[in-house]
Design a protein around this motif. Structure first.
Motif, PDB file in Angstrom:
ATOM      1  N   TYR A  20       6.018   2.759   3.204  1.00 21.34           N
ATOM      2  CA  TYR A  20       4.871   2.042   2.665  1.00 21.34           C
ATOM      3  C   TYR A  20       4.598   0.837   3.552  1.00 21.34           C
ATOM      4  O   TYR A  20       5.424   0.442   4.379  1.00 21.34           O
ATOM      5  CB  TYR A  20       5.108   1.597   1.217  1.00 21.34           C
ATOM      6  N   HIS A  21       3.410   0.267   3.403  1.00 23.82           N
ATOM      7  CA  HIS A  21       3.035  -0.927   4.154  1.00 23.82           C
ATOM      8  C   HIS A  21       3.028  -2.140   3.238  1.00 23.82           C
ATOM      9  O   HIS A  21       2.571  -2.061   2.092  1.00 23.82           O
ATOM     10  CB  HIS A  21       1.645  -0.774   4.774  1.00 23.82           C
ATOM     11  N   ARG A  22       3.506  -3.232   3.769  1.00 20.87           N
ATOM     12  CA  ARG A  22       3.382  -4.523   3.076  1.00 20.87           C
ATOM     13  C   ARG A  22       2.537  -5.443   3.939  1.00 20.87           C
ATOM     14  O   ARG A  22       2.775  -5.566   5.147  1.00 20.87           O
ATOM     15  CB  ARG A  22       4.747  -5.147   2.823  1.00 20.87           C
ATOM     16  N   PHE A  23       1.542  -6.078   3.327  1.00 19.48           N
ATOM     17  CA  PHE A  23       0.606  -6.937   4.035  1.00 19.48           C
ATOM     18  C   PHE A  23       0.726  -8.375   3.531  1.00 19.48           C
ATOM     19  O   PHE A  23       0.954  -8.605   2.339  1.00 19.48           O
ATOM     20  CB  PHE A  23      -0.838  -6.465   3.821  1.00 19.48           C
ATOM     21  N   ALA A  24       0.552  -9.310   4.446  1.00 21.03           N
ATOM     22  CA  ALA A  24       0.431 -10.721   4.089  1.00 21.03           C
ATOM     23  C   ALA A  24      -0.804 -11.261   4.795  1.00 21.03           C
ATOM     24  O   ALA A  24      -1.007 -11.014   5.990  1.00 21.03           O
ATOM     25  CB  ALA A  24       1.669 -11.509   4.511  1.00 21.03           C
ATOM     26  N   VAL A  25      -1.630 -11.969   4.053  1.00 21.80           N
ATOM     27  CA  VAL A  25      -2.890 -12.500   4.568  1.00 21.80           C
ATOM     28  C   VAL A  25      -2.841 -14.020   4.531  1.00 21.80           C
ATOM     29  O   VAL A  25      -2.470 -14.609   3.515  1.00 21.80           O
ATOM     30  CB  VAL A  25      -4.081 -11.984   3.729  1.00 21.80           C
TER      31      VAL A  25
ATOM     32  N   HIS B 209       0.852  -1.193   0.000  1.00 16.19           N
ATOM     33  CA  HIS B 209       0.000   0.000   0.000  1.00 16.19           C
ATOM     34  C   HIS B 209       0.884   1.239   0.000  1.00 16.19           C
ATOM     35  O   HIS B 209       1.700   1.437   0.909  1.00 16.19           O
ATOM     36  CB  HIS B 209      -0.911  -0.001   1.234  1.00 16.19           C
ATOM     37  N   LEU B 210       0.705   2.079  -1.020  1.00 16.02           N
ATOM     38  CA  LEU B 210       1.360   3.377  -1.133  1.00 16.02           C
ATOM     39  C   LEU B 210       0.289   4.461  -1.166  1.00 16.02           C
ATOM     40  O   LEU B 210      -0.819   4.234  -1.646  1.00 16.02           O
ATOM     41  CB  LEU B 210       2.165   3.480  -2.432  1.00 16.02           C
ATOM     42  N   SER B 211       0.655   5.650  -0.707  1.00 17.62           N
ATOM     43  CA  SER B 211      -0.305   6.747  -0.786  1.00 17.62           C
ATOM     44  C   SER B 211       0.407   8.077  -0.901  1.00 17.62           C
ATOM     45  O   SER B 211       1.593   8.208  -0.565  1.00 17.62           O
ATOM     46  CB  SER B 211      -1.216   6.752   0.452  1.00 17.62           C
ATOM     47  N   ASP B 212      -0.323   9.061  -1.416  1.00 16.14           N
ATOM     48  CA  ASP B 212       0.136  10.453  -1.449  1.00 16.14           C
ATOM     49  C   ASP B 212       1.534  10.558  -2.052  1.00 16.14           C
ATOM     50  O   ASP B 212       2.463  11.060  -1.441  1.00 16.14           O
ATOM     51  CB  ASP B 212       0.080  11.042  -0.037  1.00 16.14           C
TER      52      ASP B 212
ATOM     53  N   THR C  36       6.032  -2.363   7.923  1.00 20.14           N
ATOM     54  CA  THR C  36       6.218  -0.998   7.451  1.00 20.14           C
ATOM     55  C   THR C  36       7.672  -0.813   7.056  1.00 20.14           C
ATOM     56  O   THR C  36       8.576  -1.011   7.868  1.00 20.14           O
ATOM     57  CB  THR C  36       5.853   0.023   8.539  1.00 20.14           C
ATOM     58  N   ARG C  37       7.895  -0.456   5.793  1.00 22.70           N
ATOM     59  CA  ARG C  37       9.236  -0.255   5.265  1.00 22.70           C
ATOM     60  C   ARG C  37       9.376   1.191   4.807  1.00 22.70           C
ATOM     61  O   ARG C  37       8.502   1.740   4.154  1.00 22.70           O
ATOM     62  CB  ARG C  37       9.484  -1.191   4.085  1.00 22.70           C
ATOM     63  N   GLY C  38      10.492   1.807   5.175  1.00 20.15           N
ATOM     64  CA  GLY C  38      10.685   3.179   4.764  1.00 20.15           C
ATOM     65  C   GLY C  38      11.906   3.799   5.403  1.00 20.15           C
ATOM     66  O   GLY C  38      12.803   3.099   5.893  1.00 20.15           O
ATOM     67  N   PHE C  39      11.921   5.114   5.404  1.00 22.47           N
ATOM     68  CA  PHE C  39      13.045   5.878   5.926  1.00 22.47           C
ATOM     69  C   PHE C  39      12.746   6.320   7.365  1.00 22.47           C
ATOM     70  O   PHE C  39      11.750   7.002   7.610  1.00 22.47           O
ATOM     71  CB  PHE C  39      13.296   7.116   5.066  1.00 22.47           C
ATOM     72  N   GLY C  40      13.584   5.907   8.300  1.00 17.64           N
ATOM     73  CA  GLY C  40      13.458   6.389   9.663  1.00 17.64           C
ATOM     74  C   GLY C  40      13.948   7.822   9.762  1.00 17.64           C
ATOM     75  O   GLY C  40      14.500   8.383   8.805  1.00 17.64           O
ATOM     76  N   PRO C  41      13.767   8.468  10.926  1.00 21.96           N
ATOM     77  CA  PRO C  41      14.211   9.857  11.096  1.00 21.96           C
ATOM     78  C   PRO C  41      15.695  10.021  10.785  1.00 21.96           C
ATOM     79  O   PRO C  41      16.550   9.369  11.376  1.00 21.96           O
ATOM     80  CB  PRO C  41      13.926  10.130  12.581  1.00 21.96           C
TER      81      PRO C  41
END
Length: 299
Positions: free
Chosen positions: A257-262, A7-10, A275-280
């Motif tokens: 972004y969020h990665r989901f597994a169901v 899931h990506l947004s904005d 949740t994968r991304g850039f920390g502060p």
């Protein structure tokens, strides 16, 4: 059987460099001034490119994008975003709904259909709510993006969508599918200010609650937000992704972004969220948070 999706947004992936004065009528002028003062520094294409590269190795995962690919909804922005979407993945893998920046003026709505039609459509073609079924996953898209007066970023899901949504949710339940409802604005009360909220949030949340869902995704707030909605079938997480291009200036989080597994369980479903991304202050992508939720559902 586990199924993955991201899931990506904005994204705000376009540039307004070189825009002419005649293109900046009405609300677009305010948006352009905001881009000149702040947004061109906050939203960085290289951040978005890094996120995409992080999950690009998995060419089977579905991709959900909850809007705001553009800044002020110019035709040139829709063309640029269409080129980016084509490079990202085929339309069958990308489930898209527009955001308020993609509906800045009424003309922007026509550009959505002209340039993004295959990504906005469901399996049966255009028309909201859209439905895309991928294995045990049902992606149900709602359009909350409407042209508003200057100074407002509110949204609305129109009555026609809400009238069709209950039957769609019920049909997906009967098929035993994991229902993912996605839209740009948050459907819950009190999350966004009145200037930015979903004006008929009570009707939207009430319709989803009465019909049942397993997960609701949205964007708009540029933050990782997590809430719950009690539905007829049990609690459904309501999760927002931050901006996928954010530099992380001031108090805003950097791009993620969020990665989901169901996975189906004896009691219902297990939902894993990474949740994968850039920390502060970080220059590289890392796992920022991991979570698992058990969703109990009647069999």
């Amino acid at each position: 059987m586990a199924r993955d999706f991201v899931h990506l947004s904005d994204l705000h992936l376009t540039s307004l460099a070189g825009v002419s004065a005649r293109e900046l009528f009405s609300k677009r002028l305010l948006g352009y001034l905001s881009w000149r003062r702040r947004r061109r520094l906050e939203h960085r294409r290289e951040r978005l490119d890094a996120l995409v590269a992080d999950f690009a190795g998995d060419d089977t995962a579905q991709i959900v994008i909850t809007g705001d690919l553009t800044h002020i909804g110019l035709e040139r922005e829709f063309r640029a975003a269409a080129e980016w979407l084509a490079a990202l993945a085929p339309p069958a893998r990308v489930a898209l709904v527009p955001g308020n920046h993609d509906a800045t003026v009424p003309a922007s709505l026509a550009y959505q259909a002209r340039y993004w039609a295959d990504y906005l459509a469901g399996d049966d073609g255009p028309g909201y709510p859209t439905l895309r079924v991928r294995g045990e996953l049902a992606f149900i898209g709602l359009d909350s993006a409407v042209a508003t007066a200057p100074g407002l970023a509110t949204g609305r899901v129109d009555g026609a969508q809400l009238a069709r949504l209950p039957a769609l949710l019920a049909a997906c339940r009967e098929r035993g599918l994991f229902r993912v409802v996605y839209l740009h604005h948050c459907p819950l009360a009190g999350v966004d200010s009145r200037r930015k909220h979903l004006v008929n949030h009570a009707a939207v949340a009430g319709t989803i609650a009465a019909g049942g869902a397993e997960l609701v995704l949205h964007g708009h707030g540029h933050r990782d937000q997590r809430h719950e909605l009690d539905t007829v079938d049990g609690a459904a997480p309501v999760i927002a992704a931050p901006s996928a291009s954010a530099e992380g200036r001031s108090d805003r989080p950097a791009a993620a972004y969020h990665r989901f597994a169901v996975a189906r369980t004896e009691a219902g479903w297990e939902l894993s969220i990474s949740t994968r991304g850039f920390g502060p202050g970080a220059a590289t992508i890392a796992t920022l948070q991991e979570e698992r939720r058990a969703l109990q559902r009647a069999r």
